[in-house]
Scaffold this active site. Sequence first.
Site, PDB file in Angstrom:
ATOM      1  N   CYS A  71       0.782  -1.123  -0.010  1.00 51.49           N
ATOM      2  CA  CYS A  71       0.026  -0.040   0.061  1.00 51.49           C
ATOM      3  C   CYS A  71       0.916   1.399   0.107  1.00 51.49           C
ATOM      4  O   CYS A  71       0.860   1.893  -0.923  1.00 51.49           O
ATOM      5  CB  CYS A  71      -1.017   0.053   1.081  1.00 51.49           C
ATOM      6  SG  CYS A  71      -2.411  -1.232   1.082  1.00 51.49           S
ATOM      7  N   ARG A 142       5.491  -8.819   0.623  1.00 53.15           N
ATOM      8  CA  ARG A 142       5.237  -7.940  -0.531  1.00 53.15           C
ATOM      9  C   ARG A 142       6.023  -6.575  -0.358  1.00 53.15           C
ATOM     10  O   ARG A 142       6.186  -5.819   0.495  1.00 53.15           O
ATOM     11  CB  ARG A 142       3.881  -7.696  -0.754  1.00 53.15           C
ATOM     12  CG  ARG A 142       3.185  -8.655  -1.298  1.00 53.15           C
ATOM     13  CD  ARG A 142       1.635  -8.467  -1.461  1.00 53.15           C
ATOM     14  NE  ARG A 142       1.077  -8.479  -0.186  1.00 53.15           N
ATOM     15  CZ  ARG A 142      -0.248  -8.388   0.056  1.00 53.15           C
ATOM     16  NH1 ARG A 142      -1.010  -8.286  -1.068  1.00 53.15           N
ATOM     17  NH2 ARG A 142      -0.906  -8.409   1.396  1.00 53.15           N
TER      18      ARG A 142
END
Length: 235
Positions: A71, A142
């Site tokens: 994000c 990630r």
Amino acid sequence: MPAGTYCASSIRVAEAAKVIENTQRDLNIALINEFALIFNRLGLDTQEVLEAAATKWNFLPFRPGLVGGHCIGVDPYYLTFKAQAVNYHPEVILAGRRINDGMGAHVGRELVKAMIGRGQTIRGARVLIMGLAFKENCPDLRNSRVVDIAVELESFGIEVDFHDPWVDEGDARLEYGVRLVANPAPGSYDAVVLAVAHEVFSAMGADGVRALGKPEAVLFDVKAIFPREAADLRL
């Protein structure tokens, strides 16, 4: 305020809101990271300065560190891509991204300088990086920027091991081509980088973490898990 669902007028508004929320956090962290870069040159401890500044009621309590994940480290690029598509060149957002993306290399360089200061031979030295996930107490890899530290260290000929009990070894190998060390041997390393604030690491205590290194090993506490005097370096 009770939790609930906010109804935006369109998908575009909802997506834009999500993107700017993450971009705002990215820029706030980038500002603190830039403070850390400046204070490092001034010989000031960033955490000590932040603690003093936080005594003012409206100071925002962000801390320096590596910015990864799916994000905060990604959404700003979506926004800047769309901005450029409509002929607007974003400056502040991209400047923040450059600062945050450069923090792993900064950690690596500072560690090498500290090792040289202790008379250590750099080429062939062994460094243990504790943590590979992009944030504490989760297995998510990630966009982890921890790998950037290893890339910088390896450019000096340093051998790097990773240890992260939260991360699946197969995922680490598939995602980044690294092998996790399940049980680092005590007294084996010339330096230890505490990169992720997993509770299992903080529970070891500074002495437990230091025990993984040789007597003259350098400890870089990236997330300032331990008190200032317990580590040799921190952001």
